[in-house]
Enzyme design. Structure first.
Site, PDB file in Angstrom:
ATOM      1  N   GLU A  85       0.808  -1.227   0.000  1.00  0.00           N
ATOM      2  CA  GLU A  85       0.000   0.000   0.000  1.00  0.00           C
ATOM      3  C   GLU A  85       0.838   1.273   0.000  1.00  0.00           C
ATOM      4  O   GLU A  85       0.410   2.301  -0.507  1.00  0.00           O
ATOM      5  CB  GLU A  85      -0.963  -0.005   1.178  1.00  0.00           C
ATOM      6  CG  GLU A  85      -2.098  -1.031   1.058  1.00  0.00           C
ATOM      7  CD  GLU A  85      -1.730  -2.399   1.625  1.00  0.00           C
ATOM      8  OE1 GLU A  85      -0.528  -2.621   1.922  1.00  0.00           O
ATOM      9  OE2 GLU A  85      -2.626  -3.241   1.764  1.00  0.00           O
ATOM     10  N   PHE A 147     -11.410  -6.922  13.974  1.00  0.00           N
ATOM     11  CA  PHE A 147     -10.343  -7.425  13.112  1.00  0.00           C
ATOM     12  C   PHE A 147     -10.011  -6.387  12.037  1.00  0.00           C
ATOM     13  O   PHE A 147     -10.887  -5.875  11.361  1.00  0.00           O
ATOM     14  CB  PHE A 147     -10.763  -8.743  12.455  1.00  0.00           C
ATOM     15  CG  PHE A 147      -9.712  -9.304  11.529  1.00  0.00           C
ATOM     16  CD1 PHE A 147      -8.480  -9.719  12.020  1.00  0.00           C
ATOM     17  CD2 PHE A 147      -9.940  -9.385  10.162  1.00  0.00           C
ATOM     18  CE1 PHE A 147      -7.511 -10.219  11.172  1.00  0.00           C
ATOM     19  CE2 PHE A 147      -8.965  -9.880   9.300  1.00  0.00           C
ATOM     20  CZ  PHE A 147      -7.749 -10.295   9.803  1.00  0.00           C
ATOM     21  N   GLN A 148      -8.750  -6.087  11.904  1.00  0.00           N
ATOM     22  CA  GLN A 148      -8.234  -5.110  10.942  1.00  0.00           C
ATOM     23  C   GLN A 148      -8.860  -3.728  11.116  1.00  0.00           C
ATOM     24  O   GLN A 148      -9.070  -3.002  10.152  1.00  0.00           O
ATOM     25  CB  GLN A 148      -8.392  -5.616   9.505  1.00  0.00           C
ATOM     26  CG  GLN A 148      -7.506  -6.837   9.245  1.00  0.00           C
ATOM     27  CD  GLN A 148      -7.399  -7.222   7.776  1.00  0.00           C
ATOM     28  OE1 GLN A 148      -8.326  -6.998   7.012  1.00  0.00           O
ATOM     29  NE2 GLN A 148      -6.269  -7.809   7.392  1.00  0.00           N
ATOM     30  N   LYS A 197     -17.574  -0.353   6.141  1.00  0.00           N
ATOM     31  CA  LYS A 197     -18.118  -1.416   5.288  1.00  0.00           C
ATOM     32  C   LYS A 197     -19.624  -1.247   5.066  1.00  0.00           C
ATOM     33  O   LYS A 197     -20.116  -1.412   3.947  1.00  0.00           O
ATOM     34  CB  LYS A 197     -17.823  -2.762   5.974  1.00  0.00           C
ATOM     35  CG  LYS A 197     -18.421  -3.989   5.304  1.00  0.00           C
ATOM     36  CD  LYS A 197     -17.459  -4.598   4.310  1.00  0.00           C
ATOM     37  CE  LYS A 197     -17.884  -5.978   3.855  1.00  0.00           C
ATOM     38  NZ  LYS A 197     -17.468  -7.035   4.767  1.00  0.00           N
ATOM     39  N   MET A 510      24.264   8.602   1.406  1.00  0.00           N
ATOM     40  CA  MET A 510      24.188   9.927   2.013  1.00  0.00           C
ATOM     41  C   MET A 510      24.518   9.864   3.500  1.00  0.00           C
ATOM     42  O   MET A 510      25.222  10.735   4.023  1.00  0.00           O
ATOM     43  CB  MET A 510      22.800  10.544   1.796  1.00  0.00           C
ATOM     44  CG  MET A 510      22.706  12.001   2.213  1.00  0.00           C
ATOM     45  SD  MET A 510      23.943  13.045   1.411  1.00  0.00           S
ATOM     46  CE  MET A 510      23.056  13.614  -0.041  1.00  0.00           C
TER      47      MET A 510
END
Lengths: 595, 205
Positions: A85, A147-148, A197, A510
């Site tokens: 993501e 959940f999630q 949802k 760097m």
């Protein structure tokens, strides 16, 4: 003066008239305009209504209804399946930066949206318009550690321009319209829509919604004519004016107005990293890049000019160095669309609020034609010195291993200085922005404010979708590439024509450079044991070539550019290369290490 | 019930540390949206500034909430903070004032033992001197109320706790009104209305 009671009236009206909440219902209102559909489908319709044609995303449990709706819109909406993501957000950023349109990311709840945090923070720092749409657990489970489930609004509020949770299907078209309006107007930025949802599966009568104002939001402050006049007067009287060009010029589509301004008053101009490509590289008034690894001349002259004209820049510490010694001799004029930037880092004498396109044009009208030949000539000596001491060595080393700068330079030449430059972060980035050249605006995609390693590869994917007709060249390092290397899968699956130039020094270059200069060469955890990148690319069906000899470089670049589709050019570069010039962090911009 | 003896408290401590700084009152008008308070407080958090008092309520304008926040700060910092608050999309307007620009009050409630209160020479004396009032009482306790500035409500707390002890004490955040005649928000809303009406067409996105 109005009294409190009058205001009550206005409020009462607001209650009944949704437009006061920035909510304008469009459409004819005829029955055939109404469609009963799921919230998820209304989301897709709303995206199409905003002109979205490309989405970068990754499905998951709480986004399945949206992905299901997407299935019926494959011909209208191109969904690019990323591998992580974070990549989806950077791709949306790359897309937005080159196209000027809003980039869109679609992810699931919990870990899905948590993985977008870096991209959201990056877009906030670099004022990049993206909309991140995330699935969320059903409303009735919110706050239950479902959940999630993650508190998306709580987590993203400090790093986004706006974050909103949609709990009802009916809100979706309004929320989408508002999200795009906020992301793209004024000073652009990331917006997060967290869609429960139940809102995705709820049934709505879809009607397109458009928003053209929000009462609590002033995207572009009103121009103040007195200030414009004061600024013109000051610039007219200036003997040694210097303009600093930031991304605000590009975001405000003010490139032409900028040139008119600079030419009329004959003002030399230098760019921040994000302001690069607003001016063509070969523009005579373009005196280079500012900041820590910028050019010597504009950094020195910042502390010698008499009027400093900052246009769409935010005086980042990587540009200003020590603020206590920054341009103290100069009167400062600051053009910006964001009032919060005025006096934030540098106290200015004349703030000019508004869109640079309009404010610059207004100042140009009042300006006298002018010539600053002697002052402009003063830039030549420091430029000559930089060319001799730094640039020639970097671009034409003659013997020894390849240098980062020469690879960048050759690729820029081979593309006619007309490609889109995408970089990762670190030495590859600084070499990229120093030595790549530009003919047109919106040609630089780089993580300027947040300095996000791993930004490059996914941002390059997005840039290619944002400007499909242009060559997209990514310069990345062995460290940064491996942070999001899985996006090679995205390149494979969507056959994204990205030219990846890996400047491999087997170091986190760097940080190693800082360790060498400031930390007694104690190379703590900066040496990397790397895989065979060409083999990895091959596993993704991406052709590539490893180059370590100077003689091969031109041929390899030609092969890369002639290859249709993606290509990995791995250049084994000098292991302990240094990016010079360098203004050490926190020191005066005139304190420049030349190597 | 235990008495509150340490009348300085944590707040008192913080006040002493901030002696050189000025107490600013920040007024914020916002849409009434979920998470608004969070949007405001994160800006203080980022700059490491303590909020001294906070009070939130619906404003005179329906649908708009008003925050009154006080914080010790330097002018430069408070100015930047207010600009960053004002910049948030759902914030209608934010500004700051010093005490000279404002009329302000805090309200304090004190629960004391009835028996101990009665043991004082003069209940009337205290009530009269502090302009306090008795809100409620039982055989066990009495609740006094006083409105005023911090120093005034604190002075009553100090006297009560020294003489008879205080069982419970609560002080509200500051509420404030500017000495100017109108809420600045009304001008802003009027200007916005005018600007919108001037717009010839609403364009589609």
């Amino acid at each position: 003066m109005k009294e409190i009671n009058d205001m009550q009236g206005m409020a009462g009206q607001a209650r009944h008239d949704k437009s006061a909440m920035g909510h304008t219902l469009k459409g004819t209102g005829a029955d055939h305009d109404k469609f009963k559909m799921k919230g998820a489908q209304s989301l897709i319709e709303a995206l199409l209504h905003e002109g979205v044609d490309t989405i970068f995303g990754y499905p998951g449990g709480q986004a399945i209804p949206i992905y299901d709706a997407l299935y019926d819109y494959k011909d209208k909406l191109n969904h690019i399946l990323v591998r992580h993501e974070q990549g989806a957000t950077h791709a949306a950023q790359g897309y937005a930066r080159v196209s000027g349109k809003v980039g869109v990311t679609l992810v699931t709840s919990g870990p899905g949206v948590a993985n977008t945090i870096t991209g959201i923070a990056d877009a906030m720092m670099d004022s990049t318009p993206i909309v991140v749409i995330a699935g969320q657990v059903p409303s009735n489970l919110l706050g239950t550690d479902a959940f999630q489930e993650v508190d998306v609004i709580g987590v993203t509020l400090p790093i986004s321009k706006w974050a909103y949770q949609v709990r009802h299907a009916e809100e979706i078209p309004w929320a989408v319209a508002r999200a795009f309006y906020i992301a793209s107007t004024g000073r652009p930025g990331p917006v997060v829509l967290d869609i429960a949802k139940n809102a995705q599966v709820g049934i709505v009568d879809y009607r397109p919604v458009s928003i053209d104002h929000i009462r609590s939001y002033i995207p572009v402050p009103d121009m103040e004519p007195e200030r414009i006049a004061e600024a013109a007067q000051l610039i007219d009287a200036a003997q040694k004016p210097l303009a600093l060009v930031g991304q605000g010029v590009i975001l405000g589509n003010a490139e032409k107005e900028l040139l008119d301004f600079l030419r009329k008053a004959d003002i030399p101009a230098a760019s921040t990293v994000l302001g690069l490509s607003a001016l063509p590289s070969d523009e005579p008034l373009n005196v280079g890049m500012l900041g820590m690894h910028g050019n010597v001349a504009p950094n020195l002259k910042t502390n010698e000019c008499d009027v400093l004209i900052a246009i769409g820049i935010r005086f980042d510490d990587r540009v200003t160095g020590d603020l206590n010694s920054y341009a103290k001799q100069a009167k400062i004029i600051h053009f910006d669309v964001d009032p919060a930037e005025i006096d934030k880092n540098v106290k200015v004498d004349i703030p000019i609020l508004g869109n640079a396109k309009e404010t610059l044009a207004a100042v140009v009208k009042l300006l006298k034609e002018n010539k600053h030949t002697a002052w402009r000539d003063e830039f030549k000596a420091p430029w000559e010195k930089e060319i001799q001491v730094v640039i020639n060595k970097e671009l034409h080393p003659g013997t020894g291993p390849l240098t980062m700068g020469e690879v960048v330079h050759k690729v820029s030449e081979a593309t006619g200085h007309d490609a889109v430059l995408v970089t990762d972060v670190g030495q590859n980035q600084m070499m990229g922005v120093r030595y790549f050249q530009f003919k047109q605006t919106r040609s630089v995609v780089t993580s300027g404010g947040l300095g996000t390693m791993g930004y490059g590869l996914p941002a390059a994917i997005g840039a290619k979708f944002g400007a499909p007709e242009r060559t997209v060249c990514l310069f990345t390092g062995d460290g940064g590439l491996q942070m999001t290397i899985q996006e090679l899968g995205t390149i494979m699956q969507s056959n994204v024509d990205v030219k990846i130039i890996l400047l491999n020094n087997d170091y986190l270059g760097m940080v190693r450079q800082w360790q060498e200069l400031f930390w007694q060469e104690r190379y703590s955890e900066t040496l990397m044991q790397n895989p065979d990148f060409i083999k990895i690319a091959a596993a993704y069906n991406i052709p590539g070539r490893l180059v370590s000899e100077r003689e091969e470089l031109d041929e390899a670049i030609r092969e890369m550019l002639e290859t249709k589709g993606p290509y990995l050019l791995e250049a084994k570069v000098v292991r302990k290369g240094m990016v010079y010039p360098m203004v050490p962090a926190g020191s005066a911009v005139t304190n420049i290490i030349l190597g | 019930m235990e008495e509150i003896n340490d009348n300085q408290g944590i707040a008192g401590q913080a006040r002493n540390d901030d002696n050189e700084k000025t107490l600013y009152t920040i007024t914020i008008f916002s849409e009434n949206m979920v998470g608004l308070l969070n949007q405001v407080t994160i800006i203080f958090t980022r700059r490491g500034l303590n909020i001294e008092t906070l009070s939130v309520s619906p404003s005179a304008i329906e649908g708009i909430h008003k925050f009154t926040i006080t914080a010790f700060s330097e002018r430069d910092d408070i100015e930047k903070i207010v600009k960053q608050i004002d910049k948030r999309v759902d914030i209608v307007k934010a500004y700051y004032n010093t005490d000279e620009d404002l009329v302000f009050q805090e309200i304090a409630l004190y629960k004391v033992s009835t028996q101990k209160l009665l043991s004082l020479d003069s209940i009337e004396g205290i009530v009269r001197r502090y302009n306090a009032r008795i809100l409620d009482m039982t055989e066990v306790w009495v609740i006094l109320e006083k409105t005023g500035h911090y120093d005034e409500t604190q002075a009553l707390f100090k006297e009560l706790s020294e003489k008879i002890g205080v069982l419970q004490f609560i002080r509200s955040g500051r509420v404030a009104i500017t000495k100017s005649k109108v809420e600045r928000l009304s001008d802003m809303l009027a200007a916005m209305e005018e600007k919108l009406n001037r717009k010839p067409t609403i364009h589609n996105y």
